[in-house]
Design a protein around this motif. Structure first.
Motif, PDB file in Angstrom:
ATOM      1  N   ALA A 157       0.829  -1.206   0.000  1.00  9.74           N
ATOM      2  CA  ALA A 157       0.000   0.000   0.000  1.00  9.74           C
ATOM      3  C   ALA A 157       0.863   1.256   0.000  1.00  9.74           C
ATOM      4  N   SER A 158       1.954   1.242   0.781  1.00  9.29           N
ATOM      5  CA  SER A 158       2.874   2.376   0.783  1.00  9.29           C
ATOM      6  C   SER A 158       3.536   2.542  -0.585  1.00  9.29           C
ATOM      7  N   LEU A 159       3.859   1.423  -1.226  1.00  6.74           N
ATOM      8  CA  LEU A 159       4.474   1.492  -2.547  1.00  6.74           C
ATOM      9  C   LEU A 159       3.528   2.122  -3.554  1.00  6.74           C
ATOM     10  N   ILE A 217      -2.156  -4.159  -4.701  1.00  8.33           N
ATOM     11  CA  ILE A 217      -1.618  -4.829  -3.518  1.00  8.33           C
ATOM     12  C   ILE A 217      -1.607  -6.339  -3.724  1.00  8.33           C
ATOM     13  N   ARG A 218      -2.708  -6.884  -4.253  1.00  9.60           N
ATOM     14  CA  ARG A 218      -2.774  -8.335  -4.470  1.00  9.60           C
ATOM     15  C   ARG A 218      -1.732  -8.787  -5.488  1.00  9.60           C
ATOM     16  N   SER A 219      -1.517  -7.983  -6.525  1.00  8.23           N
ATOM     17  CA  SER A 219      -0.573  -8.381  -7.571  1.00  8.23           C
ATOM     18  C   SER A 219       0.848  -8.501  -7.039  1.00  8.23           C
ATOM     19  N   LEU A 220       1.151  -7.800  -5.941  1.00  6.78           N
ATOM     20  CA  LEU A 220       2.505  -7.810  -5.387  1.00  6.78           C
ATOM     21  C   LEU A 220       2.645  -8.650  -4.127  1.00  6.78           C
ATOM     22  N   THR A 221       1.562  -9.252  -3.692  1.00  6.64           N
ATOM     23  CA  THR A 221       1.633 -10.061  -2.472  1.00  6.64           C
ATOM     24  C   THR A 221       1.203 -11.506  -2.707  1.00  6.64           C
ATOM     25  N   GLU A 222       0.838 -11.846  -3.939  1.00  3.37           N
ATOM     26  CA  GLU A 222       0.423 -13.205  -4.261  1.00  3.37           C
ATOM     27  C   GLU A 222       1.332 -13.760  -5.352  1.00  3.37           C
ATOM     28  N   GLY A 223       1.827 -14.980  -5.140  1.00  2.00           N
ATOM     29  CA  GLY A 223       2.608 -15.663  -6.157  1.00  2.00           C
ATOM     30  C   GLY A 223       4.012 -15.132  -6.355  1.00  2.00           C
ATOM     31  N   MET A 224       4.550 -14.410  -5.390  1.00  2.00           N
ATOM     32  CA  MET A 224       5.916 -13.917  -5.523  1.00  2.00           C
ATOM     33  C   MET A 224       6.907 -15.045  -5.239  1.00  2.00           C
ATOM     34  N   PRO A 225       8.026 -15.083  -5.974  1.00  2.00           N
ATOM     35  CA  PRO A 225       9.055 -16.082  -5.664  1.00  2.00           C
ATOM     36  C   PRO A 225       9.659 -15.809  -4.293  1.00  2.00           C
ATOM     37  N   LEU A 226      10.037 -16.864  -3.591  1.00  2.00           N
ATOM     38  CA  LEU A 226      10.613 -16.691  -2.262  1.00  2.00           C
ATOM     39  C   LEU A 226      11.939 -15.942  -2.349  1.00  2.00           C
ATOM     40  N   PRO A 227      12.189 -15.004  -1.430  1.00  2.00           N
ATOM     41  CA  PRO A 227      13.483 -14.316  -1.433  1.00  2.00           C
ATOM     42  C   PRO A 227      14.580 -15.239  -0.929  1.00  2.00           C
TER      43      PRO A 227
END
Length: 476
Positions: A157-159, A217-227
């Protein structure tokens, strides 16, 4: 105004020398500071500032070394609470370098303390000309907000606010210089292009075209590769102030018998950095393999515990030193020695060796169609596996084999597959360290398998950990 761009392969990191008439600043430097010193000398400029946009997660920065070497002032976000001498900056602050005015805007999202630097060249115009966007805005993508456990949604959300409320309000002609490009795990769909403009990104960056806040927000918090594991470690190291590399010696050579004796001591790991073909032919028993020609620093930071002393096996002294410098980029500072004479000397000393047989695409296809017992393990990233895979294969990303090897039967043959043979060789070495003996690597990987006509070409395998498909990135 002059801008000198420096790019580090593997971690896909961009840094910059920003020059005025007599002075210059280095922005988001890597740990090896020699390129900046050379660039400043060639440009006839004095380095007076080192600007950090944030506490970098994927590499250890060179700010301490640069300050020591040049006397430059380190500039960092005040909210980072860095534990070394520096100038902390906040929203609205300005830094002057000759005719250049560098304005600070706070852009939390990728990290809570992130800032961007907006440059105006007073010798030409009152309008801003460039923004050094760090990991807030990339070319073709935006920074990932999920590096802080439990804070992904609030940072996303801040981003959104940082992008739409600040960066996208800059004039469309302002040039964008990010800290990473395609291949970095600091984002998900970065372009291979290394600079752009606000106007072009506003029109064509898929993440920026998601105007609905919740969908963004959903696009950046779902399905991201693990860091990778080293991300949190590097952030802490950069805040504390990394140990100066000038005090670190390069590893000396060790003859084979002494190398073997040293390798047997507690707290040490043998790291083979040769090609996967050479590793497959002959290697030191128990060695971990990370091909120097691949995404070496990322995978080294991911799988090597930081407290281990590292004994290197390389083709020659130059390659051992190259590996040492790359290891330091991700905070692995304990390269202790390298094998003198390489594996040829090891063999001449009559010492035991192990092997990983290499399979061609044809041999792999014969195994699959012939119904031979065993498991085919695809160690690529999830996005690559989703885009194209071999029916019946088991997907285990290579770093996950450190724990998920328990899911496999060590008494059966295991064939490992990636896009080329590089990551699967790392996977093979991990399995062998856990007692697997019948381990095979597919030379050429899915690329070779497709080229032989046995499968369609993988659309994502050219840049492992790079751009994902439009559907995965989210539609506007």
């Amino acid at each position: 105004m002059r801008i000198h761009h420096h790019f580090v392969q593997g971690i896909a990191h961009s840094s910059y020398v920003l020059g005025g008439r007599k002075e210059c600043a280095v922005i988001d430097p890597e740990r090896d500071i020699r390129p900046y010193l050379r660039a400043a000398e060639e440009l006839g400029l004095k380095i007076t500032r080192v600007l950090q946009t944030h506490l970098h997660a994927d590499f250890v920065s060179g700010h301490i070394d640069l300050a020591r070497a040049t006397g430059a002032v380190i500039v960092a976000p005040r909210k980072a609470r860095c534990r070394f001498e520096h100038l902390g900056v906040k929203e609205g602050d300005e830094i002057r370098i000759d005719d250049l005015t560098i304005g600070v805007i706070e852009t939390p999202g990728h990290t809570p303390e992130h800032v961007c630097y907006v440059v105006t060249d007073g010798s030409r115009s009152r309008d801003p000309v460039a923004v050094f966007s760090g990991d807030t805005l990339f070319i073709g993508d935006v920074g990932r907000p999920d590096l802080f456990p439990g804070r992904a949604r609030s940072l996303a959300a801040s981003l959104y606010d940082s992008l739409h409320g600040k960066l996208l309000r800059l004039p469309p002609f302002v040039e964008v210089y990010p800290a990473h490009g395609a291949g970095s795990l600091c984002g998900r769909a970065m372009s291979a292009k290394r600079s752009g403009t606000i106007g072009y990104e506003k029109r064509n960056n898929r993440a920026l075209r998601i105007r609905d806040r919740e969908r963004f927000i959903r696009s950046l918090t779902e399905g991201m590769p693990l860091p990778p594991d080293h991300f949190s470690r590097c952030s802490d190291e950069n805040a504390k102030g990394p140990a100066p590399t000038g005090r670190m010696p390069l590893p000396p050579p060790l003859p084979p018998v002494l190398f073997r004796e040293m390798a047997g001591k507690r707290g040490r790991i043998v790291l083979d950095v040769r090609s996967f073909e050479a590793f497959g032919a002959q290697h030191v028993p128990g060695a971990l393999h990370i091909d120097l020609a691949g995404n070496f620093p990322t995978f080294a930071g991911w799988v090597i515990p930081p407290d281990r002393r590292i004994l290197l096996v390389a083709d020659d002294r130059r390659r051992a030193e190259e590996a040492t410098i790359l290891l330091r980029k991700v905070g692995l500072d304990r390269a202790e020695a390298y094998l003198e004479g390489g594996m040829r000397a090891w063999g001449s000393a009559g010492l035991p060796a192990e092997h990983v047989p290499l399979l061609s695409a044809e041999e792999l296809h014969s195994r699959i169609t012939g119904g031979e017992p065993g498991a085919l393990i695809d160690v690529r990233a999830e996005s690559e596996y989703e885009a194209q895979n071999i029916r019946g294969s088991i997907h285990i990303p290579v770093a996950d084999l450190r724990s998920r090897y328990r899911e496999l039967d060590p008494d059966l043959p295991v064939v490992l597959l990636c896009s080329s043979g590089v990551r699967s060789s790392l996977g093979a070495s991990l399995l062998k360290r856990h007692g697997f003996r019948r381990v095979f690597n597919v030379a050429g990987g899915t690329a070779g398998y497709a080229a032989a006509g046995y499968a369609p070409e993988c659309p994502l395998c050219l840049v492992p950990h790079g751009p994902r498909t439009a559907a995965l990135a989210g539609k506007p």
